[in-house]
Scaffold this motif. Structure first.
Motif, PDB file in Angstrom:
ATOM      1  N   ASN A  45     -11.790  20.564 -22.095  1.00  0.00           N
ATOM      2  CA  ASN A  45     -10.774  20.046 -21.182  1.00  0.00           C
ATOM      3  C   ASN A  45     -11.061  18.619 -20.719  1.00  0.00           C
ATOM      4  OD1 ASN A  45      -9.276  22.427 -21.222  1.00  0.00           O
ATOM      5  ND2 ASN A  45     -10.545  23.343 -19.633  1.00  0.00           N
ATOM      6  N   CYS A  46     -12.303  18.202 -20.882  1.00  0.00           N
ATOM      7  CA  CYS A  46     -12.679  16.850 -20.472  1.00  0.00           C
ATOM      8  C   CYS A  46     -13.870  16.406 -21.314  1.00  0.00           C
ATOM      9  CB  CYS A  46     -13.028  16.809 -18.982  1.00  0.00           C
ATOM     10  SG  CYS A  46     -14.492  17.773 -18.541  1.00  0.00           S
ATOM     11  N   ALA A  47     -14.305  15.172 -21.118  1.00  0.00           N
ATOM     12  CA  ALA A  47     -15.380  14.626 -21.944  1.00  0.00           C
ATOM     13  C   ALA A  47     -16.699  15.354 -21.727  1.00  0.00           C
ATOM     14  CB  ALA A  47     -15.546  13.138 -21.652  1.00  0.00           C
ATOM     15  N   CYS A  48     -16.997  15.764 -20.487  1.00  0.00           N
ATOM     16  CA  CYS A  48     -18.267  16.456 -20.223  1.00  0.00           C
ATOM     17  C   CYS A  48     -18.203  17.920 -20.613  1.00  0.00           C
ATOM     18  CB  CYS A  48     -18.666  16.306 -18.752  1.00  0.00           C
ATOM     19  SG  CYS A  48     -17.667  17.291 -17.609  1.00  0.00           S
ATOM     20  N   GLY A  49     -16.990  18.482 -20.684  1.00  0.00           N
ATOM     21  CA  GLY A  49     -16.822  19.854 -21.152  1.00  0.00           C
ATOM     22  C   GLY A  49     -16.833  20.919 -20.085  1.00  0.00           C
ATOM     23  N   PHE A  50     -16.909  20.547 -18.798  1.00  0.00           N
ATOM     24  CA  PHE A  50     -17.040  21.552 -17.740  1.00  0.00           C
ATOM     25  C   PHE A  50     -15.767  21.786 -16.935  1.00  0.00           C
ATOM     26  CE2 PHE A  50     -21.563  20.163 -18.148  1.00  0.00           C
ATOM     27  CZ  PHE A  50     -22.070  21.382 -18.564  1.00  0.00           C
ATOM     28  N   TRP A  51     -14.784  20.898 -17.046  1.00  0.00           N
ATOM     29  CA  TRP A  51     -13.562  21.092 -16.257  1.00  0.00           C
ATOM     30  C   TRP A  51     -12.915  22.414 -16.603  1.00  0.00           C
ATOM     31  CZ3 TRP A  51      -8.365  21.876 -16.460  1.00  0.00           C
ATOM     32  CH2 TRP A  51      -7.614  21.495 -15.340  1.00  0.00           C
ATOM     33  N   PRO A  52     -12.425  23.227 -15.650  1.00  0.00           N
ATOM     34  CA  PRO A  52     -12.115  22.900 -14.251  1.00  0.00           C
ATOM     35  C   PRO A  52     -13.205  23.268 -13.249  1.00  0.00           C
ATOM     36  CG  PRO A  52     -11.077  24.961 -14.837  1.00  0.00           C
ATOM     37  CD  PRO A  52     -11.818  24.506 -16.069  1.00  0.00           C
ATOM     38  N   ASP A  53     -14.439  23.502 -13.669  1.00  0.00           N
ATOM     39  CA  ASP A  53     -15.515  23.828 -12.729  1.00  0.00           C
ATOM     40  C   ASP A  53     -15.993  22.542 -12.053  1.00  0.00           C
ATOM     41  OD1 ASP A  53     -17.680  24.698 -11.331  1.00  0.00           O
ATOM     42  OD2 ASP A  53     -18.646  25.738 -13.014  1.00  0.00           O
ATOM     43  N   ARG A  54     -15.499  22.294 -10.839  1.00  0.00           N
ATOM     44  CA  ARG A  54     -15.820  21.054 -10.142  1.00  0.00           C
ATOM     45  C   ARG A  54     -17.255  21.013  -9.623  1.00  0.00           C
ATOM     46  NH1 ARG A  54     -13.501  16.651 -11.688  1.00  0.00           N
ATOM     47  NH2 ARG A  54     -11.246  16.618 -11.460  1.00  0.00           N
TER      48      ARG A  54
ATOM     49  N   ILE B 262     -10.073  12.361 -17.260  1.00  0.00           N
ATOM     50  CA  ILE B 262      -9.584  13.569 -17.938  1.00  0.00           C
ATOM     51  C   ILE B 262      -8.282  13.264 -18.681  1.00  0.00           C
ATOM     52  CG2 ILE B 262      -8.759  15.928 -17.623  1.00  0.00           C
ATOM     53  CD1 ILE B 262     -10.575  16.126 -15.182  1.00  0.00           C
ATOM     54  N   LYS B 263      -7.398  12.524 -18.006  1.00  0.00           N
ATOM     55  CA  LYS B 263      -6.127  12.180 -18.637  1.00  0.00           C
ATOM     56  C   LYS B 263      -6.332  11.282 -19.852  1.00  0.00           C
ATOM     57  CE  LYS B 263      -1.481  10.542 -17.565  1.00  0.00           C
ATOM     58  NZ  LYS B 263      -0.865  11.788 -18.024  1.00  0.00           N
ATOM     59  N   ALA B 264      -7.283  10.351 -19.744  1.00  0.00           N
ATOM     60  CA  ALA B 264      -7.570   9.468 -20.874  1.00  0.00           C
ATOM     61  C   ALA B 264      -8.150  10.255 -22.049  1.00  0.00           C
ATOM     62  CB  ALA B 264      -8.532   8.364 -20.447  1.00  0.00           C
ATOM     63  N   TYR B 265      -9.003  11.238 -21.745  1.00  0.00           N
ATOM     64  CA  TYR B 265      -9.612  12.065 -22.803  1.00  0.00           C
ATOM     65  C   TYR B 265      -8.536  12.873 -23.522  1.00  0.00           C
ATOM     66  CZ  TYR B 265     -12.635  15.575 -24.986  1.00  0.00           C
ATOM     67  OH  TYR B 265     -13.270  16.395 -25.878  1.00  0.00           O
ATOM     68  N   ASN B 266      -7.668  13.554 -22.759  1.00  0.00           N
ATOM     69  CA  ASN B 266      -6.613  14.353 -23.364  1.00  0.00           C
ATOM     70  C   ASN B 266      -5.537  13.483 -24.001  1.00  0.00           C
ATOM     71  OD1 ASN B 266      -7.798  16.774 -22.550  1.00  0.00           O
ATOM     72  ND2 ASN B 266      -6.778  16.737 -20.560  1.00  0.00           N
ATOM     73  N   GLY B 267      -5.407  12.246 -23.500  1.00  0.00           N
ATOM     74  CA  GLY B 267      -4.386  11.348 -24.010  1.00  0.00           C
ATOM     75  C   GLY B 267      -4.653  10.838 -25.411  1.00  0.00           C
ATOM     76  N   ARG B 268      -5.830  11.154 -25.965  1.00  0.00           N
ATOM     77  CA  ARG B 268      -6.116  10.764 -27.346  1.00  0.00           C
ATOM     78  C   ARG B 268      -5.254  11.540 -28.344  1.00  0.00           C
ATOM     79  NH1 ARG B 268     -12.801  10.582 -27.242  1.00  0.00           N
ATOM     80  NH2 ARG B 268     -12.985   9.070 -25.550  1.00  0.00           N
ATOM     81  N   LEU B 269      -4.652  12.627 -27.878  1.00  0.00           N
ATOM     82  CA  LEU B 269      -3.790  13.433 -28.745  1.00  0.00           C
ATOM     83  C   LEU B 269      -2.340  13.023 -28.512  1.00  0.00           C
ATOM     84  CD1 LEU B 269      -5.431  16.927 -28.123  1.00  0.00           C
ATOM     85  CD2 LEU B 269      -5.983  15.255 -29.905  1.00  0.00           C
ATOM     86  N   SER B 270      -1.645  12.675 -29.551  1.00  0.00           N
ATOM     87  CA  SER B 270      -0.260  12.227 -29.411  1.00  0.00           C
ATOM     88  C   SER B 270       0.674  13.416 -29.258  1.00  0.00           C
ATOM     89  CB  SER B 270       0.143  11.397 -30.628  1.00  0.00           C
ATOM     90  OG  SER B 270       0.245  12.217 -31.787  1.00  0.00           O
ATOM     91  N   LYS B 271       1.776  13.171 -28.601  1.00  0.00           N
ATOM     92  CA  LYS B 271       2.807  14.208 -28.426  1.00  0.00           C
ATOM     93  C   LYS B 271       3.362  14.693 -29.766  1.00  0.00           C
ATOM     94  CE  LYS B 271       5.781  16.507 -25.748  1.00  0.00           C
ATOM     95  NZ  LYS B 271       5.391  17.537 -24.765  1.00  0.00           N
TER      96      LYS B 271
END
Length: 525
Positions: free
Chosen positions: A355-364, A374-383
């Protein structure tokens, strides 16, 4: 004196007939080889001449001119060594090549006269059979692979001297050959036994359910969730619940592996669903196909099987975008200076991502990534790429009790049990699409098939209309939901798509709301 010999070349994954011509005459001694040849093919003149001497042939020096026809198609590889040697002997009046019109030759020659294996022998032999050739002489190591081609006699040889003796009509030498297979021989292949099983997976019933749905309808699937929750483990077990390859599928994918030199020794057929898992550092040429010799890429090597992309956002954007057209057309065309080559790319995409670059989200308590990161990491995938993925299933952390519950493990379904259920769903789809040879699974339905086989009742239509409006679905995503719902209905034995089937299909795309949401609150635990 003139002589000619039959062989074949490769263009893409198919062979084409090639004729090796030789002409020997008096004049300044020399050996000239023509016909749009690569450097390694042109070097055959040196290998052949030394191999002939190693076999005891020391002909008088003559001017030998050779042509590998057709001259307007580039030839690569070393499989032309053996036909060049036989043609030279024919031009020198050692062999009567007129008696060899029904035989084709393939093999690389060592300086000592040894015949070494070559790549792509399977499509080469298919080409020769289709051209009316009745026999092929191949390296001993390639003989079992060549024997898969019915209607042709296969002779495996280890030395150039054996080939010369056979060409001279020595039946005793022919009987001493290590491998001979006639057109009436029967080749039986054993199926692969997997060393992993779905019963090994603990917890993650939601992910396992999504994986089974994906296999039943051949839907592309993306697993998302925290690191270490079993996404890769489930993906690697998906081939174990897929039905065995058909003979035609096995031959086609074995051709690709033969060209790339990836068939295991002693196994002329792949005999199992491919599972390709390239690293995210792969180049675009290696992924799509290409290179100096224009070989198939990972998408083609995964044809009829699974292409698994772990850590999906880490793959270069250009690499991921090359999948968009092949995922729709199930083939890929690679255009290079040598020409355009079309390879099959009928793979099922299985991807996994954190879910994120570190791999732990959503465990804050562990994740320190900001919403922007997080948005930048997921944003690497195009719609557009995500819209080509039918199912998006999100994993959850596994509890300790799920790991240690021995009683729960006793009732787990094995891959064999699940595979039988998948076969029934595949048979149902085969019957549904029996009049359309281009459609085998629900995932391949076009607009007309969707309108015919995904008819909704009033309640179901009202539900999906609301979902379409609220979630802002695209036309492609809407059709994907209907296809997945059709598969879920097939698994339930339902002729009609019901609301619960639609609801599950919609839920299996909920990850898009997070990946492409503009609401910052969506990224907080």
């Amino acid at each position: 004196m003139f002589a000619n010999v039959n062989c074949a070349g490769l263009f893409g994954i198919e062979g084409y007939p090639v004729e090796v011509e030789a002409y020997a005459t008096n004049g300044l001694p020399g050996f000239s080889l023509f016909g749009a040849l690569s450097s390694e093919t042109k070097e055959a003149q040196y290998r052949v001449w030394n191999a002939l001497k190693s076999c005891g042939y020391n002909p008088e020096p003559q001017k030998i001119t050779m042509n590998v026809s057709p001259s307007d198609v580039r030839k690569d590889g070393t499989a032309y060594d053996l036909p060049v040697a036989v043609a030279v002997l024919g031009a020198l009046s050692v062999i009567d090549t007129e008696k060899l019109k029904h035989i084709a030759f393939f093999g690389e020659l060592g300086l000592d006269g040894e015949i070494k294996p070559v790549r792509g022998i399977l499509p080469l032999c298919f080409c020769m059979r289709n051209a009316g050739i009745s026999s092929v002489i191949v390296p001993e190591e390639n003989a079992r692979e060549a024997s898969l081609v019915t209607g042709i006699t296969v002779i495996g040889c280890r030395k150039l001297s054996e080939v010369i003796s056979i060409s001279l009509g020595n039946t005793e030498e022919l009987n001493r050959c290590t491998y001979i297979r006639t057109p009436d021989s029967v080749s039986v292949e054993s199926r692969h036994r997997y060393d992993v099983d779905f019963a090994d997976v603990r917890g993650q019933e939601y992910l396992k359910r999504a994986a089974v749905i994906a296999v039943c309808g051949r839907h592309n699937i993306l697993f998302s969730g925290p690191a270490g929750t079993g996404k890769t483990m489930i993906a690697r077990r998906m081939p174990t619940i897929m039905p065995d390859l058909s003979r035609d599928e096995d031959i086609e994918i074995s051709k690709i592996y033969s060209i790339c030199g990836l068939l295991n020794e002693g196994r002329p057929l792949l005999s199992e669903r491919p599972f390709r898992a390239p690293h995210h550092g792969i180049s675009q040429a290696a992924f799509a196909g290409g290179g100096q010799n224009v070989l198939p890429g990972e998408m083609s090597l995964a044809s009829s099987g699974i292409l698994f992309l772990d850590e999906l956002p880490l793959f270069p954007r250009a690499v991921l975008e090359t999948m968009r057209q092949p995922m729709e057309e199930r083939k890929i065309t690679v255009t290079r200076i040598k020409g355009s080559f079309t390879y099959p790319a009928d793979f099922q995409l299985v991807a996994a991502m954190n879910n994120c670059a570190c791999g732990f989200w959503p465990d804050r308590r562990k994740c320190t990534c900001s919403p922007a990161q997080i948005k930048a990491y997921n944003g690497r995938l195009s719609k557009p790429l995500m819209e080509r993925i039918d199912i998006c299933a999100e994993a959850r952390p596994i509890s300790f009790e799920e790991f240690v519950d021995r009683e729960d493990m006793k009732v787990k379904e094995t891959s064999e049990v699940i595979r039988e259920k998948v076969k029934k769903v595949h048979l149902l789809q085969a019957e549904r699409f029996r009049d359309d040879a281009n459609i085998l699974f629900n995932s391949r339905m076009g607009v007309r098939e969707i309108e015919k086989y995904c008819v909704l009742g009033k309640a179901e239509e009202a539900y999906i209309r609301e979902v379409y409006s609220v979630r802002g679905l695209s036309g492609r995503t809407y059709h994907k939901v209907l296809k997945v719902a059709r598969t879920i209905a097939d698994m339930a034995g339902s002729r009609m798509i019901e609301k619960e089937h639609l609801a599950e299909a919609v839920e299996l795309r909920s990850i898009e709301d997070r990946l492409f949401s503009t609401d910052k609150e969506a990224y907080h635990a």
